[in-house]
Scaffold this motif. Structure first.
Motif, short mmCIF file in Angstrom:
data_model
loop_
_atom_site.label_atom_id
_atom_site.label_comp_id
_atom_site.label_asym_id
_atom_site.label_seq_id
_atom_site.Cartn_x
_atom_site.Cartn_y
_atom_site.Cartn_z
N ARG A 1 139.42 69.78 74.04
CA ARG A 1 138.92 71.16 74.14
C ARG A 1 140.07 72.15 74.20
NH1 ARG A 1 136.33 68.08 77.96
NH2 ARG A 1 134.16 67.54 77.50
N LEU B 1 140.85 76.20 74.63
CA LEU B 1 140.29 77.49 75.04
C LEU B 1 141.07 78.62 74.42
CD1 LEU B 1 138.55 79.41 76.78
CD2 LEU B 1 140.23 79.08 78.62
N GLU C 1 137.47 70.68 69.66
CA GLU C 1 136.54 71.79 69.61
C GLU C 1 137.19 73.01 70.27
OE1 GLU C 1 133.19 70.04 71.61
OE2 GLU C 1 133.73 70.95 73.55
N HIS D 1 136.73 76.49 72.40
CA HIS D 1 135.89 77.28 73.29
C HIS D 1 136.41 78.71 73.25
CE1 HIS D 1 134.09 73.81 75.87
NE2 HIS D 1 134.32 73.43 74.62
N LEU E 1 136.21 82.39 74.52
CA LEU E 1 135.72 83.03 75.74
C LEU E 1 136.04 84.52 75.78
CD1 LEU E 1 134.62 82.84 78.70
CD2 LEU E 1 136.97 82.29 79.40
N ILE F 1 132.51 76.97 70.12
CA ILE F 1 131.47 77.30 71.09
C ILE F 1 131.88 78.60 71.78
CG2 ILE F 1 130.13 76.48 73.07
CD1 ILE F 1 131.18 73.65 72.36
N ASP F 2 131.00 79.60 71.75
CA ASP F 2 131.37 80.89 72.33
C ASP F 2 130.73 81.08 73.70
OD1 ASP F 2 128.85 82.99 71.66
OD2 ASP F 2 129.01 81.25 70.34
N PHE F 3 131.46 81.79 74.55
CA PHE F 3 131.02 82.09 75.92
C PHE F 3 131.32 83.55 76.23
CE2 PHE F 3 132.27 77.69 75.64
CZ PHE F 3 131.30 76.98 76.36
N GLU G 1 135.39 73.68 82.65
CA GLU G 1 135.13 73.05 81.35
C GLU G 1 136.15 71.97 80.99
OE1 GLU G 1 132.45 73.65 79.58
OE2 GLU G 1 131.73 75.18 80.98
#
Length: 274
Positions: free
Chosen positions: A3, A5, A31, A33, A35, A83-85, A102
């Motif tokens: 992951r 970020l 992947e 992330h 943010l 993947i968006d947050f 995470e």
């Protein structure tokens, strides 16, 4: 590494970081992330905790979601898992808690950097994350269309406490088949003879399997300048080092250099917390 970020404020510097993260993710099958920390005035935050739906907040959230979707459709992210947050929280605190929650393996952040009195008073979200992140942090200053570091600097005193974070730097270098240029910077305030510096480094290196490396001793007026000048001399693609994560006044008085480099070195910087 699973992951990565990428904190984003939707700026150009954040996109520069995302482009680099995309290249690392593609090479290592990770992947991303993505943010965004939506910082809102305290009175709005009080309304949220009280269950009130303020129209302005809903507008900010909707706009952030639309921008996130637009970013995820960029060509350089095609076929990657992104993947968006969106979180309502102060940036640096929210980013650090997200890293832990995470189980993030790598953070890639953009930074313009500031200097002088602004740096002392204001600091930056990037500095705080660099100093405190449990995961390695790559700081990107400029757009890099082809992130493929072949020549990496690792600056250190090669003490025992460096062993654990160094393995992560070594793993990162191996993932790119890069050469590690190990360097000890000697200054008037931290002078070591060549014999002593070589002895310390030889013992440290013997505990690792390093495929492609060199060891160097570089003299300069201070450690920050020595790292930057050495990296320039060998045409390095990336600078890496470790930080103690000092905070507040002790950070400035003890001369922790990773945050200074994050602000002033134009090359990408990889930092790990000891």
């Amino acid at each position: 590494m699973k992951r990565i970020l990428v904190p984003t404020d939707f700026s150009t510097r954040a996109e520069n970081a995302l482009k680099v993260a995309a290249q690392i993710a593609r090479k290592n099958n990770c992947e991303i992330h993505l943010l965004h920390m939506l910082e809102i005035p305290s009175q709005m935050n009080d309304a949220i905790t009280g269950g009130a739906a303020i129209p302005e907040i809903m507008l900010f959230l909707q706009k952030a979601k639309e921008t996130m979707q637009f970013i995820k459709e960029k060509n350089y992210l095609k076929e990657l898992t992104v993947i968006d947050f969106i979180q309502l929280e102060k940036a640096s605190h929210g980013i650090l808690s997200f890293i832990n929650k995470e189980e993030i393996d790598l953070v890639v952040m953009g930074s313009n950097g500031v200097s002088g009195i602004e740096e002392l008073i204001l600091g930056s979200n990037t500095e705080k994350v660099v100093r405190l992140s449990p995961a390695p942090v790559i700081v990107i200053k400029e757009e890099i269309n082809n992130f493929n570091p072949e020549n990496i600097v690792f600056a250190s005193d090669f003490s025992e406490e460096i062993r654990k974070p160094f393995q992560k730097i070594l793993d990162f270098a191996n993932s790119f088949d890069a050469k590690l240029n190990l360097v000890t910077v000697c200054t008037p305030n931290s002078f070591k003879t060549t014999a002593i510096a070589n002895k310390i480094a030889k013992k440290f290196i013997s505990e690792f399997e390093i495929k492609n490396y060199s060891f160097n001793i570089y003299n300069d007026v201070n450690i920050e300048k020595g790292i930057i000048h050495f990296a320039k001399d060998i045409n390095a693609d990336l600078i890496s080092l470790c930080t103690h994560g000092r905070t507040g006044l002790s950070h400035f008085f003890t001369g922790s250099i990773s945050e200074d480099l994050a602000n002033h070195a134009s090359k990408p910087l990889l930092v790990l917390k000891i």
